[in-house]
Design a protein around this motif. Sequence first.
Motif, mmCIF file in Angstrom:
data_model
loop_
_atom_site.group_PDB
_atom_site.id
_atom_site.type_symbol
_atom_site.label_atom_id
_atom_site.label_comp_id
_atom_site.label_asym_id
_atom_site.label_seq_id
_atom_site.Cartn_x
_atom_site.Cartn_y
_atom_site.Cartn_z
ATOM 1 N N VAL A 123 11.095 -36.427 14.171
ATOM 2 C CA VAL A 123 11.483 -37.778 14.606
ATOM 3 C C VAL A 123 10.627 -38.816 13.889
ATOM 4 C CG1 VAL A 123 11.546 -39.346 16.579
ATOM 5 C CG2 VAL A 123 12.352 -36.997 16.828
ATOM 6 N N GLU A 124 9.314 -38.564 13.814
ATOM 7 C CA GLU A 124 8.418 -39.519 13.157
ATOM 8 C C GLU A 124 8.695 -39.629 11.671
ATOM 9 O OE1 GLU A 124 4.619 -37.985 14.112
ATOM 10 O OE2 GLU A 124 4.587 -38.783 16.168
ATOM 11 N N ALA A 125 9.203 -38.546 11.052
ATOM 12 C CA ALA A 125 9.510 -38.572 9.622
ATOM 13 C C ALA A 125 10.904 -39.112 9.334
ATOM 14 C CB ALA A 125 9.359 -37.168 9.044
ATOM 15 N N GLY A 126 11.636 -39.467 10.365
ATOM 16 C CA GLY A 126 12.964 -40.023 10.154
ATOM 17 C C GLY A 126 14.049 -38.991 9.968
ATOM 18 N N LEU A 127 13.765 -37.728 10.230
ATOM 19 C CA LEU A 127 14.772 -36.678 10.086
ATOM 20 C C LEU A 127 15.691 -36.618 11.298
ATOM 21 C CD1 LEU A 127 12.552 -33.838 8.598
ATOM 22 C CD2 LEU A 127 14.115 -35.345 7.371
ATOM 23 N N LEU A 128 15.217 -37.084 12.453
ATOM 24 C CA LEU A 128 16.004 -37.073 13.677
ATOM 25 C C LEU A 128 15.833 -38.406 14.386
ATOM 26 C CD1 LEU A 128 15.069 -33.536 15.105
ATOM 27 C CD2 LEU A 128 17.251 -34.173 14.065
ATOM 28 N N LEU A 129 16.827 -38.771 15.171
ATOM 29 C CA LEU A 129 16.745 -39.972 15.981
ATOM 30 C C LEU A 129 15.956 -39.688 17.254
ATOM 31 C CD1 LEU A 129 20.412 -41.275 15.635
ATOM 32 C CD2 LEU A 129 18.393 -41.995 14.343
ATOM 33 N N HIS A 130 15.281 -40.698 17.751
ATOM 34 C CA HIS A 130 14.497 -40.549 18.969
ATOM 35 C C HIS A 130 15.419 -40.322 20.168
ATOM 36 C CE1 HIS A 130 11.286 -41.066 21.860
ATOM 37 N NE2 HIS A 130 12.039 -41.952 22.507
ATOM 38 N N ARG A 131 15.014 -39.435 21.041
ATOM 39 C CA ARG A 131 15.783 -39.136 22.264
ATOM 40 C C ARG A 131 14.945 -39.539 23.466
ATOM 41 N NH1 ARG A 131 19.532 -34.494 22.003
ATOM 42 N NH2 ARG A 131 18.765 -34.003 24.089
ATOM 43 N N ASP A 132 15.610 -40.196 24.418
ATOM 44 C CA ASP A 132 14.908 -40.588 25.641
ATOM 45 C C ASP A 132 14.671 -39.396 26.562
ATOM 46 O OD1 ASP A 132 14.801 -43.239 24.839
ATOM 47 O OD2 ASP A 132 16.762 -43.700 25.722
ATOM 48 N N SER A 133 15.597 -38.458 26.550
ATOM 49 C CA SER A 133 15.481 -37.302 27.436
ATOM 50 C C SER A 133 14.807 -36.135 26.711
ATOM 51 C CB SER A 133 16.862 -36.868 27.940
ATOM 52 O OG SER A 133 17.687 -36.507 26.846
ATOM 53 N N GLU A 134 14.129 -35.298 27.469
ATOM 54 C CA GLU A 134 13.468 -34.118 26.915
ATOM 55 C C GLU A 134 14.511 -33.049 26.614
ATOM 56 O OE1 GLU A 134 10.017 -31.923 25.761
ATOM 57 O OE2 GLU A 134 10.335 -34.043 26.283
ATOM 58 N N PRO A 135 14.577 -32.514 25.383
ATOM 59 C CA PRO A 135 15.590 -31.496 25.067
ATOM 60 C C PRO A 135 15.305 -30.198 25.798
ATOM 61 C CG PRO A 135 14.058 -31.740 23.242
ATOM 62 C CD PRO A 135 13.723 -32.822 24.225
ATOM 63 N N THR A 136 16.371 -29.471 26.089
ATOM 64 C CA THR A 136 16.225 -28.165 26.720
ATOM 65 C C THR A 136 15.771 -27.143 25.691
ATOM 66 O OG1 THR A 136 18.514 -27.535 26.287
ATOM 67 C CG2 THR A 136 18.071 -28.755 28.332
ATOM 68 N N ALA A 137 15.428 -25.969 26.184
ATOM 69 C CA ALA A 137 14.981 -24.907 25.282
ATOM 70 C C ALA A 137 16.060 -24.557 24.271
ATOM 71 C CB ALA A 137 14.594 -23.675 26.094
ATOM 72 N N GLU A 138 17.335 -24.550 24.688
ATOM 73 C CA GLU A 138 18.423 -24.211 23.785
ATOM 74 C C GLU A 138 18.647 -25.303 22.747
ATOM 75 O OE1 GLU A 138 18.525 -24.047 27.031
ATOM 76 O OE2 GLU A 138 18.551 -21.857 27.342
ATOM 77 N N GLU A 139 18.381 -26.572 23.137
ATOM 78 C CA GLU A 139 18.640 -27.681 22.219
ATOM 79 C C GLU A 139 17.581 -27.798 21.136
ATOM 80 O OE1 GLU A 139 20.948 -30.767 25.223
ATOM 81 O OE2 GLU A 139 18.767 -30.841 25.061
ATOM 82 N N VAL A 140 16.356 -27.346 21.408
ATOM 83 C CA VAL A 140 15.268 -27.523 20.453
ATOM 84 C C VAL A 140 15.587 -26.846 19.133
ATOM 85 C CG1 VAL A 140 12.868 -26.914 19.968
ATOM 86 C CG2 VAL A 140 13.491 -27.842 22.188
ATOM 87 N N LEU A 141 16.046 -25.604 19.182
ATOM 88 C CA LEU A 141 16.320 -24.860 17.959
ATOM 89 C C LEU A 141 17.451 -25.506 17.168
ATOM 90 C CD1 LEU A 141 15.306 -22.389 16.449
ATOM 91 C CD2 LEU A 141 17.024 -21.018 17.617
ATOM 92 N N GLY A 142 18.493 -25.973 17.859
ATOM 93 C CA GLY A 142 19.597 -26.636 17.164
ATOM 94 C C GLY A 142 19.156 -27.926 16.487
ATOM 95 N N LEU A 143 18.300 -28.707 17.138
ATOM 96 C CA LEU A 143 17.805 -29.945 16.545
ATOM 97 C C LEU A 143 16.958 -29.666 15.310
ATOM 98 C CD1 LEU A 143 16.864 -31.873 19.809
ATOM 99 C CD2 LEU A 143 18.693 -32.477 18.200
ATOM 100 N N LEU A 144 16.150 -28.611 15.359
ATOM 101 C CA LEU A 144 15.341 -28.264 14.190
ATOM 102 C C LEU A 144 16.228 -27.841 13.019
ATOM 103 C CD1 LEU A 144 12.347 -26.311 15.783
ATOM 104 C CD2 LEU A 144 12.338 -28.624 14.837
ATOM 105 N N ARG A 145 17.289 -27.081 13.307
ATOM 106 C CA ARG A 145 18.205 -26.701 12.231
ATOM 107 C C ARG A 145 18.879 -27.939 11.636
ATOM 108 N NH1 ARG A 145 19.983 -22.170 15.701
ATOM 109 N NH2 ARG A 145 18.984 -20.271 14.952
ATOM 110 N N PHE A 146 19.252 -28.883 12.496
ATOM 111 C CA PHE A 146 19.891 -30.105 11.999
ATOM 112 C C PHE A 146 18.911 -30.895 11.124
ATOM 113 C CE2 PHE A 146 20.870 -34.631 12.350
ATOM 114 C CZ PHE A 146 22.194 -34.644 11.913
ATOM 115 N N ALA A 147 17.644 -30.968 11.553
ATOM 116 C CA ALA A 147 16.648 -31.669 10.754
ATOM 117 C C ALA A 147 16.453 -31.012 9.402
ATOM 118 C CB ALA A 147 15.322 -31.720 11.507
ATOM 119 N N LEU A 148 16.600 -29.691 9.349
ATOM 120 C CA LEU A 148 16.419 -28.969 8.089
ATOM 121 C C LEU A 148 17.625 -29.089 7.176
ATOM 122 C CD1 LEU A 148 14.764 -27.002 6.340
ATOM 123 C CD2 LEU A 148 15.794 -25.132 7.619
#
Length: 515
Positions: free
Chosen positions: A104-129
């Motif tokens: 998020v700080e590097a601009g690869l992802l947009l900031h989210r107000d809510s805390e992602p779930t365990a299942e969402e974390v891996l998907g967000l990292l793949r999207f950032a990559l």
Amino acid sequence: MSAVARAQTIAPSIRHALYFCFQAQNEVAKPDLLFHSQGEEWRPNTIRGVIPYFLGAVDPEQAALRNRLRLLRRDLSDLESKLAQARDLGPASGQARALLTEAVEAGLLLHRDSEPTAEEVLGLLRFALEGSIRLEPEPRSENDSYPLAAAIGRRAQLRRAVGQSRARIADLKRAVEENDDFAGKAREQRRRLASLGLMRLSPDTSQVAQRPVCDSPIASANTTVATIMRDLERLDGDLQVIGSDTPALQRQMAQEEEQLQQLRAALSRSQDEISAGLRALQQEPDQAQRAAHVRGRISLYLDTTAQHVSAPQVEDRRDDLQRQIADLEELLSDDTQDDRLTSYLSLISQNIRTKATALELDHSDSPIRLDVNRLPVVADTADGPVRLADMGSAENHLGYHVATLLSLHEWFSEHRGPVPRTLILDQPSQVYFPPDYTGEATPQGTDLSHLLNVYRTINDTVQALGGALQVIVVEHADLAGPLFHDHVVERRRYSNNRALVPPEWITETTDDEDE
């Protein structure tokens, strides 16, 4: 919980009883060890664990239940460690969330107000990559390039190619296994049908012409037999097809495995390339380079996570183990083992003191106790506890060894403890003889009196038990007087050709026999 309760009861066996039945030559007067083989690794814990059972403070069923409880607690601890390791590698671990924050700080992802779930974390990292966000500014010239982004893209392609190659190899292996399975069953069926090959066919009509056993002619071909013969031909054809198909599959699988090795090598080279690019980026930390650096770290983490996901998952059986532990703890909650053990040890300790007094040992005028936690004999004096190792001379060490073991065997005999009614002592007289003693002389004066006192105490204990205990002493000394002389069974010496191993048992083998 009392100090005695720290000793965990384990499932006893006959080999555990032998701790109380032997005293080797290097044990019988040892100052810091009391029981046989106590100095070997893990033995002290085992001795502590079996004492309550052999003294009768716990019955066999309780011992088994306590051993089961100990094993369940160990399994629960091991499982919790494995689950903790799995959580550390999981997609929602602290490392994954830290990478998400960096993305998020590097601009690869947009900031989210809510805390992602365990299942969402891996998907967000793949999207950032693998997302389409531009990591680098437009090149300043045609010669400018950004190799890190290209390396990351190639790595993603290689990872996909490796996954596809593994899937193809798995499919080929299944095909070969299915062919082998079918071929095995077909060959078995063919062997059964081939027994009908004893029926000889007429070359003119292809009909069964003769019976297989008596060679008598068959008036007309049997339809069932003809059908079976056609099935045999069909099986031969199928086996021929499979026989040619399987080698082809195996060659294809070998080629695919070779290609997979090449892809893995390329993936390793790509990793080196990314690592080099990351080190270079650290020298020029602008926004685009920082984003590329974060993507490289995410790529490494996702590879590690993929290996963890492909590994066998740890089954969370904590609820079941905790339920079994609670059931056993409730079942054993009213157990009075600790109180019984404390009471029994108190009575045995009184007997040890009585024998120590008869042996004229130091500190025998003080209360003596057998400490089953540290496994020595302790004298409680006005100046504080004195342990066996601090009780002075070797004569005291020998005396307390003998007094303790005789007292334990008295208890075993009187309370029908499951211990062999035998105590074997190896050379207790060593305390009173010089190291180079050869058997010609006997100790004199006080030493002789003290040594005879040891044998008097042994004899008194055996007599008091009415023959329920047998004490076997292997001794170098040959003492005069009935306390020793009347109990000698055999004098085994080289001089009288009466060695411990009889000469007639020994046969010389020639070189021919060895060959």
